[in-house]
Design an enzyme around this catalytic site. Structure first.
Site, mmCIF file in Angstrom:
data_model
loop_
_atom_site.group_PDB
_atom_site.id
_atom_site.type_symbol
_atom_site.label_atom_id
_atom_site.label_comp_id
_atom_site.label_asym_id
_atom_site.label_seq_id
_atom_site.Cartn_x
_atom_site.Cartn_y
_atom_site.Cartn_z
ATOM 1 N N CYS A 1 0.814 -1.220 0.000
ATOM 2 C CA CYS A 1 0.000 0.000 0.000
ATOM 3 C C CYS A 1 0.848 1.271 0.000
ATOM 4 O O CYS A 1 0.383 2.332 -0.431
ATOM 5 C CB CYS A 1 -0.947 0.010 1.184
ATOM 6 S SG CYS A 1 -2.165 -1.309 1.087
ATOM 7 N N HIS B 1 -3.263 7.482 2.042
ATOM 8 C CA HIS B 1 -3.678 6.180 1.520
ATOM 9 C C HIS B 1 -5.125 5.938 1.939
ATOM 10 O O HIS B 1 -5.513 6.232 3.075
ATOM 11 C CB HIS B 1 -2.771 5.091 2.082
ATOM 12 C CG HIS B 1 -3.222 3.709 1.776
ATOM 13 N ND1 HIS B 1 -3.611 3.319 0.509
ATOM 14 C CD2 HIS B 1 -3.366 2.606 2.573
ATOM 15 C CE1 HIS B 1 -3.961 2.045 0.544
ATOM 16 N NE2 HIS B 1 -3.830 1.590 1.781
ATOM 17 N N ASN C 1 -10.039 0.244 -0.916
ATOM 18 C CA ASN C 1 -8.580 0.254 -0.782
ATOM 19 C C ASN C 1 -7.962 -0.334 -2.052
ATOM 20 O O ASN C 1 -8.068 -1.535 -2.302
ATOM 21 C CB ASN C 1 -8.187 -0.581 0.450
ATOM 22 C CG ASN C 1 -6.689 -0.576 0.713
ATOM 23 O OD1 ASN C 1 -5.898 -0.157 -0.131
ATOM 24 N ND2 ASN C 1 -6.306 -1.056 1.876
HETATM 25 O O1 UT7 Z 1 -4.070 -0.899 3.201
HETATM 26 C C1 UT7 Z 1 -3.289 -1.591 4.112
HETATM 27 C C2 UT7 Z 1 -3.675 -1.295 5.459
HETATM 28 N N1 UT7 Z 1 -4.919 -1.924 5.809
HETATM 29 C C3 UT7 Z 1 -5.687 -1.281 6.630
HETATM 30 O O2 UT7 Z 1 -5.399 -0.162 6.967
HETATM 31 C C4 UT7 Z 1 -6.860 -1.990 7.191
HETATM 32 C C5 UT7 Z 1 -6.870 -1.723 8.663
HETATM 33 N N2 UT7 Z 1 -7.995 -2.303 9.374
HETATM 34 C C6 UT7 Z 1 -9.261 -1.867 9.196
HETATM 35 O O3 UT7 Z 1 -9.536 -1.040 8.383
HETATM 36 C C7 UT7 Z 1 -10.299 -2.435 10.132
HETATM 37 O O4 UT7 Z 1 -9.667 -3.122 11.182
HETATM 38 C C8 UT7 Z 1 -11.319 -3.348 9.440
HETATM 39 C C9 UT7 Z 1 -12.219 -2.548 8.553
HETATM 40 C C10 UT7 Z 1 -10.595 -4.432 8.650
HETATM 41 C C11 UT7 Z 1 -12.205 -4.031 10.498
HETATM 42 O O5 UT7 Z 1 -12.803 -3.065 11.337
HETATM 43 P P1 UT7 Z 1 -12.754 -3.263 12.915
HETATM 44 O O6 UT7 Z 1 -13.565 -2.191 13.520
HETATM 45 O O7 UT7 Z 1 -11.317 -3.361 13.305
HETATM 46 O O8 UT7 Z 1 -13.527 -4.626 13.094
HETATM 47 P P2 UT7 Z 1 -13.012 -6.005 13.701
HETATM 48 O O9 UT7 Z 1 -11.953 -6.593 12.837
HETATM 49 O O10 UT7 Z 1 -12.687 -5.753 15.125
HETATM 50 O O11 UT7 Z 1 -14.300 -6.883 13.572
HETATM 51 C C12 UT7 Z 1 -15.481 -6.559 14.266
HETATM 52 C C13 UT7 Z 1 -16.537 -7.607 13.975
HETATM 53 C C14 UT7 Z 1 -16.054 -9.032 14.143
HETATM 54 O O12 UT7 Z 1 -17.073 -9.739 14.761
HETATM 55 P P3 UT7 Z 1 -16.994 -10.101 16.337
HETATM 56 O O13 UT7 Z 1 -15.728 -10.881 16.487
HETATM 57 O O14 UT7 Z 1 -16.941 -8.761 17.015
HETATM 58 O O15 UT7 Z 1 -18.246 -10.858 16.560
HETATM 59 C C15 UT7 Z 1 -15.887 -9.509 12.727
HETATM 60 O O16 UT7 Z 1 -16.072 -10.902 12.605
HETATM 61 O O17 UT7 Z 1 -16.995 -7.488 12.613
HETATM 62 C C16 UT7 Z 1 -16.975 -8.775 12.008
HETATM 63 N N3 UT7 Z 1 -16.721 -8.612 10.573
HETATM 64 C C17 UT7 Z 1 -17.704 -8.372 9.693
HETATM 65 N N4 UT7 Z 1 -19.026 -8.245 9.820
HETATM 66 C C18 UT7 Z 1 -19.756 -7.989 8.723
HETATM 67 C C19 UT7 Z 1 -15.548 -8.630 9.929
HETATM 68 N N5 UT7 Z 1 -15.747 -8.410 8.616
HETATM 69 C C20 UT7 Z 1 -17.069 -8.238 8.446
HETATM 70 C C21 UT7 Z 1 -17.883 -7.981 7.327
HETATM 71 N N6 UT7 Z 1 -19.208 -7.843 7.511
HETATM 72 N N7 UT7 Z 1 -17.362 -7.816 6.082
#
Ligand code: UT7
Length: 329
Positions: free
Chosen positions: A119, A256, A286
């Site tokens: 990225c 980014h 992204n």
């Molecule tokens: O470009 C390179 C750099 N990459 C990034 O910068 C990405 C960085 N990370 C992020 O942007 C975020 O961490 C995400 C968007 C990937 C995730 O957001 P989050 O607020 O950190 O959510 P989480 O990973 O803590 O997940 C929260 C919940 C989980 O469920 P439980 O364990 O709380 O029951 C996931 O299983 O959301 C669930 N989940 C989803 N639910 C619906 C994960 N993906 C999805 C989905 N739809 N697509």
């Protein structure tokens, strides 16, 4: 004309972009994995992404962006002597996608190569091209970020497949005499960092020398998020320190485009006013190395970024690799 290499600057002459024809809404993804428009919008700010069709590849998108940037710069392919292309999704393991673009543009002169910093790739490519141009070895560079991440996504993994998109953006950089002052047009500083200890947090689980396959993207999203704001803030502050500038001096912050929450939190931590932040993650998702030049193309086309403006770009991603560059447009 001979150039005084002591005071050369790499000045942006033009910007261009190219997106796959097909855009995919969050609602469409609801039929593929257990997700919802609401979750995607709330957690990321993404409304849609573009996805490449079979005939659309990283090199075709890159060539489209390159042609648009050349047109904006008023240049011909024959004016270019360097192509630096950032991608993690090359058309082929080799040769470099940059050479496919070179051939596609009908160029036989100069040098073309790829840069792999995921990225952060576009920031690394800008820094590399800037160093070539300021050394006097090359005169005009096409710097491209191009990706087809849809090809390395696990479309059964909702935690990653909703986050990424395909596209390409490009700029033309030209060596021009400057004064060495921060008022000069051009790339004023670049700050690059990597730390390979974080490999397991964001990587692709395949490759020619290990699995002999292309592999799929794997990410511990929450972990990447945890590091992102601090890492990008450090390199942006390093760019301010290197140039004696501050957040107040910026006209535009073009980060980014991974996640709206990371963008907002970074701008807030750096004291950058929300109205100076260019955000396109809602349209493109992204697109890894393509996200910054795609955002630059949008903000130039709609008249926000103008000649003389001070523009900060930054990115962080797999590796981890991260960096910033301060550019006077
Ligand atoms: O470009 C390179 C750099 N990459 C990034 O910068 C990405 C960085 N990370 C992020 O942007 C975020 O961490 C995400 C968007 C990937 C995730 O957001 P989050 O607020 O950190 O959510 P989480 O990973 O803590 O997940 C929260 C919940 C989980 O469920 P439980 O364990 O709380 O029951 C996931 O299983 O959301 C669930 N989940 C989803 N639910 C619906 C994960 N993906 C999805 C989905 N739809 N697509």
């Amino acid at each position: 004309m001979t150039l005084d290499v002591k005071s050369l600057r790499s000045v942006v002459r033009g910007v261009g972009s190219c997106l796959p024809k097909r855009s995919v809404s969050n609602a469409e993804l609801e039929s593929m994995v257990e997700t919802s428009d609401e979750w995607i919008v709330q957690r990321t700010g993404i409304l849609q992404r573009h996805v490449a069709a079979d005939g659309e590849t990283t090199s075709t998108l890159a060539s489209g962006a390159a042609r648009a940037a050349l047109a904006a710069a008023g240049c011909e392919p024959s004016d270019i002597d360097l192509i630096v292309l950032a991608t993690s999704t090359p058309d082929l393991t080799f040769p470099a996608t940059a050479t496919l673009v070179q051939a596609g543009l009908g160029m036989t002169q100069g040098a073309a190569f790829d840069v792999q910093a995921v990225c952060a790739g576009f920031v690394f490519a800008v820094a590399i091209a800037d160093n070539f141009l300021r050394s006097g070895s090359h005169r005009r560079a096409l710097v491209i970020g191009a990706e087809t991440f849809s090809r390395i996504l696990d479309w059964n993994d909702r935690s990653t497949c909703v986050l990424f998109g395909d596209g390409a953006g490009a700029i033309v950089l030209e060596a021009e005499p400057g004064t060495g002052a921060v008022a000069d047009r051009g790339v004023l500083t670049s700050q690059l960092r990597t730390d390979g200890r974080y490999r397991s947090k964001l990587f692709v689980d395949g490759g020619p020398s290990t699995t002999k396959t292309v592999g799929h993207l794997r990410m511990e999203g929450r972990e990447v998020f945890r590091f992102a704001v601090g890492m990008v803030s450090d390199v942006v502050e390093a760019a301010f320190a290197a140039t004696g500038t501050t957040a107040q001096d910026l006209d535009w912050f073009v980060p980014h485009q991974a996640n709206r929450r990371i963008i907002d939190a970074s701008a807030d931590r750096l004291g950058i006013a929300p109205q100076k932040v260019v955000t396109t993650v809602q349209m493109h998702a992204n697109t890894s190395a393509a996200s910054i030049p795609l955002a630059l193309a949008v903000a130039c086309a709609d008249g926000r970024i103008k000649r003389g403006h001070l523009v900060m770009i930054e990115a962080m991603g797999g590796g981890f690799a991260w960096g910033s560059a301060l550019i006077r447009w």
